[in-house]
Design a protein around this motif. Structure first.
Motif, PDB file in Angstrom:
ATOM      1  N   THR A   9       0.952  -1.110  -0.264  1.00 41.81           N
ATOM      2  CA  THR A   9      -0.021  -0.037   0.011  1.00 41.81           C
ATOM      3  C   THR A   9       1.113   1.217  -0.107  1.00 41.81           C
ATOM      4  O   THR A   9       1.859   1.128   0.870  1.00 41.81           O
ATOM      5  CB  THR A   9      -0.765  -0.030   1.177  1.00 41.81           C
ATOM      6  OG1 THR A   9      -1.741  -1.127   1.432  1.00 41.81           O
ATOM      7  CG2 THR A   9      -1.661   1.059   1.225  1.00 41.81           C
ATOM      8  N   ALA A  10       0.639   2.100  -0.880  1.00 42.01           N
ATOM      9  CA  ALA A  10       1.361   3.334  -1.058  1.00 42.01           C
ATOM     10  C   ALA A  10       0.663   4.455  -1.220  1.00 42.01           C
ATOM     11  O   ALA A  10      -0.538   4.470  -1.817  1.00 42.01           O
ATOM     12  CB  ALA A  10       2.431   3.243  -2.247  1.00 42.01           C
ATOM     13  N   VAL A  11       1.156   5.632  -1.028  1.00 45.89           N
ATOM     14  CA  VAL A  11       0.697   7.187  -1.639  1.00 45.89           C
ATOM     15  C   VAL A  11       1.537   7.795  -2.032  1.00 45.89           C
ATOM     16  O   VAL A  11       2.782   7.736  -1.795  1.00 45.89           O
ATOM     17  CB  VAL A  11       0.076   7.633  -0.213  1.00 45.89           C
ATOM     18  CG1 VAL A  11      -1.147   7.058   0.569  1.00 45.89           C
ATOM     19  CG2 VAL A  11       1.162   8.060   0.876  1.00 45.89           C
ATOM     20  N   THR A 132       6.675  12.316  -4.547  1.00 49.94           N
ATOM     21  CA  THR A 132       6.809  11.367  -3.370  1.00 49.94           C
ATOM     22  C   THR A 132       6.011  10.223  -3.249  1.00 49.94           C
ATOM     23  O   THR A 132       4.877  10.481  -3.350  1.00 49.94           O
ATOM     24  CB  THR A 132       6.800  12.426  -2.029  1.00 49.94           C
ATOM     25  OG1 THR A 132       7.437  13.592  -2.444  1.00 49.94           O
ATOM     26  CG2 THR A 132       7.286  11.846  -0.891  1.00 49.94           C
ATOM     27  N   ILE A 133       6.645   9.186  -3.132  1.00 46.59           N
ATOM     28  CA  ILE A 133       6.130   7.921  -3.177  1.00 46.59           C
ATOM     29  C   ILE A 133       6.129   7.372  -1.577  1.00 46.59           C
ATOM     30  O   ILE A 133       7.604   7.147  -1.377  1.00 46.59           O
ATOM     31  CB  ILE A 133       6.435   6.601  -4.160  1.00 46.59           C
ATOM     32  CG1 ILE A 133       6.170   7.505  -5.450  1.00 46.59           C
ATOM     33  CG2 ILE A 133       5.781   5.841  -3.830  1.00 46.59           C
ATOM     34  CD1 ILE A 133       6.618   6.763  -6.570  1.00 46.59           C
ATOM     35  N   THR A 134       5.274   7.140  -0.852  1.00 45.19           N
ATOM     36  CA  THR A 134       5.557   6.320   0.522  1.00 45.19           C
ATOM     37  C   THR A 134       4.815   5.305   0.469  1.00 45.19           C
ATOM     38  O   THR A 134       3.538   5.145   0.370  1.00 45.19           O
ATOM     39  CB  THR A 134       5.012   7.192   1.678  1.00 45.19           C
ATOM     40  OG1 THR A 134       5.505   8.669   1.334  1.00 45.19           O
ATOM     41  CG2 THR A 134       5.248   6.771   2.966  1.00 45.19           C
ATOM     42  N   ILE A 135       5.730   4.144   0.976  1.00 44.32           N
ATOM     43  CA  ILE A 135       5.119   2.583   1.121  1.00 44.32           C
ATOM     44  C   ILE A 135       4.652   2.617   2.538  1.00 44.32           C
ATOM     45  O   ILE A 135       5.491   2.799   3.265  1.00 44.32           O
ATOM     46  CB  ILE A 135       6.039   1.693   0.588  1.00 44.32           C
ATOM     47  CG1 ILE A 135       6.361   1.892  -0.820  1.00 44.32           C
ATOM     48  CG2 ILE A 135       5.548   0.388   1.054  1.00 44.32           C
ATOM     49  CD1 ILE A 135       7.577   0.971  -1.436  1.00 44.32           C
ATOM     50  N   ILE A 136       3.442   2.337   2.688  1.00 46.78           N
ATOM     51  CA  ILE A 136       2.933   2.052   3.830  1.00 46.78           C
ATOM     52  C   ILE A 136       3.122   0.630   4.569  1.00 46.78           C
ATOM     53  O   ILE A 136       3.472   0.422   5.549  1.00 46.78           O
ATOM     54  CB  ILE A 136       1.260   2.677   3.929  1.00 46.78           C
ATOM     55  CG1 ILE A 136       1.414   3.988   3.542  1.00 46.78           C
ATOM     56  CG2 ILE A 136       0.862   2.220   5.424  1.00 46.78           C
ATOM     57  CD1 ILE A 136      -0.212   4.581   3.125  1.00 46.78           C
ATOM     58  N   THR A 137       2.666  -0.144   3.832  1.00 47.69           N
ATOM     59  CA  THR A 137       2.817  -1.709   4.135  1.00 47.69           C
ATOM     60  C   THR A 137       3.491  -2.541   3.062  1.00 47.69           C
ATOM     61  O   THR A 137       3.472  -2.088   1.990  1.00 47.69           O
ATOM     62  CB  THR A 137       1.619  -2.403   4.661  1.00 47.69           C
ATOM     63  OG1 THR A 137       0.654  -2.124   3.345  1.00 47.69           O
ATOM     64  CG2 THR A 137       0.838  -1.441   5.952  1.00 47.69           C
TER      65      THR A 137
END
Length: 137
Positions: A9-11, A132-137
């Motif tokens: 999961t990423a935003v 900007t890509i942030t991986i949550i899980t």
């Protein structure tokens, strides 16, 4: 053996553009043509003025009228009065007027404007941020 697929999961943020400047230079050109109606130009349903009947701004005879493109327009003046565009058709061979209510000796002018000489340049390139890509899980 089963296939195991990882799930993430990423935003991400959208890229942002800022600054930048585009300079556009428009150099219109206008040409004019002049003719005098003769009796043989006035037909039964329309008036046709051949291209060879016109002279240019320098009073030089012409053989063809300009071919219009999508960036061009033309105006027709009969006896100095601007006419509705729907009443005339311009080709390289002639000007056709949708009227016979004219007399010999009347002056006709065509004014052709062209906006084909348009140049746009990027004078200052824009700054575009990377997402900007942030991986949550």
């Amino acid at each position: 053996m089963p296939v195991i697929k990882p799930v993430f999961t990423a935003v991400a943020s959208a890229p942002v553009a800022s600054g930048g400047e585009v300079t556009t230079v428009v150099t219109p050109t206008v040409t004019r043509y002049f003719a005098t109606l003769t009796a043989d130009m006035i037909g039964a349903t329309e008036t046709t003025i051949p291209a060879a009947s016109f002279v240019d701004d320098a009073d030089s005879p012409i053989t063809e009228l300009p071919e219009l493109t999508g960036t061009d327009y033309f105006n027709v003046y009969i006896n100095g009065v601007l006419q509705q565009s729907s009443l005339s058709t311009l080709t390289t061979a002639s000007l056709v007027l949708d009227t016979v209510d004219l007399i010999a000796g009347v002056p006709v002018q065509i004014e052709v404007g062209s906006f084909s000489n348009v140049v746009s340049t990027i004078t200052t390139p824009p700054t575009i941020s990377a997402p900007t890509i942030t991986i949550i899980t």
